[in-house]
Design a protein around this motif. Structure first.
Motif, PDB file in Angstrom:
ATOM      1  N   THR A   8       0.760  -1.227   0.074  1.00  0.00           N
ATOM      2  CA  THR A   8      -0.131   0.115  -0.087  1.00  0.00           C
ATOM      3  C   THR A   8       0.941   1.124  -0.073  1.00  0.00           C
ATOM      4  O   THR A   8       1.985   1.109   0.258  1.00  0.00           O
ATOM      5  CB  THR A   8      -0.884   0.055   1.217  1.00  0.00           C
ATOM      6  OG1 THR A   8      -0.249   0.357   2.420  1.00  0.00           O
ATOM      7  CG2 THR A   8      -1.790  -1.345   1.441  1.00  0.00           C
ATOM      8  N   SER A  15       1.191   3.409   2.048  1.00  0.00           N
ATOM      9  CA  SER A  15       1.968   3.852   3.460  1.00  0.00           C
ATOM     10  C   SER A  15       3.146   3.043   3.655  1.00  0.00           C
ATOM     11  O   SER A  15       3.804   3.105   4.397  1.00  0.00           O
ATOM     12  CB  SER A  15       0.867   3.607   4.375  1.00  0.00           C
ATOM     13  OG  SER A  15       0.587   2.093   4.652  1.00  0.00           O
ATOM     14  N   GLY A  63     -10.487   1.538  12.144  1.00  0.00           N
ATOM     15  CA  GLY A  63     -10.394   2.901  12.006  1.00  0.00           C
ATOM     16  C   GLY A  63     -10.582   3.899  13.120  1.00  0.00           C
ATOM     17  O   GLY A  63     -10.799   5.062  12.723  1.00  0.00           O
ATOM     18  N   PRO A  94      -1.670   1.662  13.614  1.00  0.00           N
ATOM     19  CA  PRO A  94      -2.366   1.801  12.354  1.00  0.00           C
ATOM     20  C   PRO A  94      -2.017   0.749  11.379  1.00  0.00           C
ATOM     21  O   PRO A  94      -2.977   0.668  10.438  1.00  0.00           O
ATOM     22  CB  PRO A  94      -1.250   2.923  12.128  1.00  0.00           C
ATOM     23  CG  PRO A  94      -0.629   3.721  13.336  1.00  0.00           C
ATOM     24  CD  PRO A  94      -0.823   2.609  14.191  1.00  0.00           C
ATOM     25  N   ASP A 125      -5.048  -1.646  11.569  1.00  0.00           N
ATOM     26  CA  ASP A 125      -6.134  -0.855  11.104  1.00  0.00           C
ATOM     27  C   ASP A 125      -6.152  -0.649   9.551  1.00  0.00           C
ATOM     28  O   ASP A 125      -7.314  -1.250   9.041  1.00  0.00           O
ATOM     29  CB  ASP A 125      -6.254   0.675  11.716  1.00  0.00           C
ATOM     30  CG  ASP A 125      -7.311   1.046  12.689  1.00  0.00           C
ATOM     31  OD1 ASP A 125      -8.285   0.015  12.964  1.00  0.00           O
ATOM     32  OD2 ASP A 125      -7.179   1.844  13.196  1.00  0.00           O
ATOM     33  N   GLU A 126      -5.143  -0.324   9.140  1.00  0.00           N
ATOM     34  CA  GLU A 126      -5.194  -0.591   7.673  1.00  0.00           C
ATOM     35  C   GLU A 126      -5.418  -1.697   7.107  1.00  0.00           C
ATOM     36  O   GLU A 126      -6.068  -1.734   5.889  1.00  0.00           O
ATOM     37  CB  GLU A 126      -3.978   0.299   6.963  1.00  0.00           C
ATOM     38  CG  GLU A 126      -3.724   0.484   5.565  1.00  0.00           C
ATOM     39  CD  GLU A 126      -2.721   1.046   5.272  1.00  0.00           C
ATOM     40  OE1 GLU A 126      -2.281   1.027   4.030  1.00  0.00           O
ATOM     41  OE2 GLU A 126      -1.808   1.610   5.784  1.00  0.00           O
ATOM     42  N   SER A 167      -8.638  -0.872   4.829  1.00  0.00           N
ATOM     43  CA  SER A 167      -8.398   0.138   3.627  1.00  0.00           C
ATOM     44  C   SER A 167      -8.331  -0.304   2.403  1.00  0.00           C
ATOM     45  O   SER A 167      -8.464   0.478   1.363  1.00  0.00           O
ATOM     46  CB  SER A 167      -7.029   0.992   4.148  1.00  0.00           C
ATOM     47  OG  SER A 167      -6.145   0.028   4.008  1.00  0.00           O
ATOM     48  N   LEU A 174       4.276   2.238  11.127  1.00  0.00           N
ATOM     49  CA  LEU A 174       2.960   1.680  11.528  1.00  0.00           C
ATOM     50  C   LEU A 174       2.687   0.758  12.489  1.00  0.00           C
ATOM     51  O   LEU A 174       1.843   0.436  12.680  1.00  0.00           O
ATOM     52  CB  LEU A 174       2.169   1.143  10.092  1.00  0.00           C
ATOM     53  CG  LEU A 174       2.277   2.138   8.971  1.00  0.00           C
ATOM     54  CD1 LEU A 174       1.876   1.378   7.688  1.00  0.00           C
ATOM     55  CD2 LEU A 174       1.636   3.369   9.053  1.00  0.00           C
TER      56      LEU A 174
END
Length: 526
Positions: free
Chosen positions: A403, A405, A454, A460, A463-464, A468, A489
């Motif tokens: 991704t 990120s 989220g 993080p 979550d992603e 996402s 992350l």
């Protein structure tokens, strides 16, 4: 109920008898489990091991009380108690017949086998164990309890050479003995088991009750079974309540007189420093908790190895690891790796040091530093892994998705249910590992983890990884995904180490296997 003037036959179930104790006439009560009571003492049957005559009409009841471990802070005390032998004051009966009947009543009620004839024990004693004191230890602390108090028929055999315990158990007549008692270190027990399990009738031989009186330098096996010392072992044999680093062991044989201190010196002398162990009990010695989460009944082995120890700094770190291992804290060190395995590969490298293998009771020396790695990882102890060894192999051919990120993920199983969006509550199972593959969290076998995705309730990257992605590769209910989460992350603050769990420094990469179980309120849409 009042006490009768004359004693009825205790073996027929009489409860009360008049005795004299310390010059005072009293009423002695003997219950069906061998427990006794008289003013002011009451001893429950669970603590009584038997009784012994001191004169034709006088006897004492032998029992054990629980005691604290001598080493403060030892968590073994909470797992299994230790015991100390006690004896009542002498009970004087009106006749020798009465005293003998009461002794028999107490013995039979207190025994775990609950039969009239005495239990037949064979003690196999290794005279070289425990600085050469194991035989004296057995004779002083164990034999009197078994013979004099419990009334067992005890035979003794002293081993004469390496492998003798295997020979004895291989040739043993199963009809002639009711229990085997090994007196010595872990190696004495292992030799005896080798002999039993190499017999043609091994399937019947394995049912023979076995006890271990710890008399060696390490005693890790006995300690893992709750048998911390000889006195505790004697109690457990009567009540039926409880069923190495080889190169350091053999290389310090000339220092056996030092007890388990020889292992520490052997470690510091070893060059280069290479440490590994394959086992499943938690203790490799009584004060050496190499495997904090180990269980004899786990169904797999635990492999530990220490690497990267070179020079003076390496020796100092090895000493630190050894000290921390007393309580299991060594597993938090970065140089220590601990994995659950079903098989391993051991690869010799050259001839600058030695390795000892025990081959059918014959010690074989081999010169070789080594490489080793797990050949097959075991399933998690509290449940199946989300991705086992076969899955890991197949995962190599699964394309990775990266991704913007920097998060990387691979789908182990593509789900078919609904897909979460920001703010949804989801229920998941997960396994978390550090960048070296060492597990530090596992929800399997516990209540599943629920989280609002989220909302910043988890790191993080997690979550992603759950919500996402769009399109065909989105995580859906029923799916299992491996997330390779970069440091930025991951955890902004370090996770402290605990027994059996490594530390996780702040902002370091981690790996999560996540299984999306369901989305509350959307179960009907699956």
């Amino acid at each position: 109920m009042s006490a009768p003037d004359e004693l009825q036959d205790p073996l027929l179930g009489a409860d009360f008898v008049n005795i004299t104790c310390h010059g005072v006439r009293a009423t002695l009560v003997v219950d069906a489990e061998g427990g006794i009571s008289y003013a002011p003492l009451k001893v429950p049957g669970c603590k009584v091991v038997g009784a012994a005559l001191e004169s034709p009409n006088t006897f004492r009841v032998w029992y054990y009380t629980q005691r604290s471990r001598s080493k403060a802070g030892s968590d073994a005390a909470a797992a299994a108690p230790a015991f100390k032998l006690r004896k009542t004051l002498p009970f004087v009966c009106s006749s020798g017949t009465e005293a003998q009947a009461l002794v028999q009543r107490v013995r039979q009620g207190a025994s775990w086998h609950g039969r009239g004839k005495p239990l037949r024990l064979l003690a196999i004693i290794n005279p070289s164990s425990g600085r050469g004191k194991s035989a004296k230890l057995f004779q002083k602390q164990v034999a009197p309890v078994l013979e004099d108090a419990a009334g067992m028929m005890l035979s003794r055999v002293v081993t004469q050479h390496a492998g003798h315990a295997s020979e004895l158990t291989r040739q043993l007549s199963l009809a002639a003995v009711d229990m085997l008692v090994f007196v010595g270190g872990d190696g004495t027990v292992f030799e005896g088991l080798q002999g039993l399990l190499s017999r043609p009738d091994w399937d019947a031989a394995r049912l023979l009750p076995i006890a271990h009186v710890p008399g060696g330098s390490g005693n890790g096996l006995a300690h893992s079974c709750g048998l911390q010392d000889a006195a505790t072992a004697a109690f457990c044999i009567c009540k039926g309540v409880y069923g190495l680093m080889s190169n350091l062991d053999v290389g310090t044989e000339h220092l056996r007189w030092m007890g388990d201190t020889r292992f520490l010196l052997g470690l510091l002398w070893q060059q280069p420093l290479q440490m590994w162990a394959l086992f499943n009990p938690p203790f490799v010695a009584a004060d050496f908790k190499v495997n904090p989460q180990g269980r004899l009944s786990s169904g797999h082995m635990d492999m530990m190895w220490v690497q990267g120890l070179t020079g003076l700094a390496g020796r100092l770190k090895a000493l630190e690891v050894q000290v921390k291992a007393q309580q299991g804290g060594h597993v938090s060190e970065d140089c220590v790796t601990l994995n659950k395995v079903r098989a391993m590969v051991f690869e010799p490298q050259d001839s600058s040091t030695c390795l000892m293998l025990d081959e059918a009771g014959r010690e074989q020396w081999h010169s070789c530093p080594f490489l080793l790695w797990p050949a097959a990882f075991a399933a998690a102890e509290e449940g199946q892994l989300l991705c086992d060894a076969s899955c890991v192999s197949k995962l190599e051919s699964v394309p990775a998705v990266t991704t913007p990120s920097g998060l990387v993920y691979k789908d182990i199983i593509v789900g078919t249910g609904p897909q979460p969006i920001v703010g949804y509550q989801v229920v998941v199972n997960y396994i978390a590992m550090n960048d070296k593959g060492r597990e530090f969290e596992n929800s399997l076998g516990k209540a599943p983890f629920d989280v609002r995705v989220g909302a910043g309730q988890v790191i993080p990257g997690l979550d992603e990884g759950m919500l996402s992605m769009k399109g065909m590769l989105s995580m859906k209910v029923g799916g299992v995904r491996r997330l390779y989460i970069p440091g930025e992350l991951a955890f902004p603050k370090p996770l402290k180490a605990a027994a059996g769990r490594p530390s996780v420094p702040a902002n370091t990469p981690v790996v999560f296997d996540v299984q999306l179980l369901y989305i509350p309120g959307l179960e009907a849409d699956e």
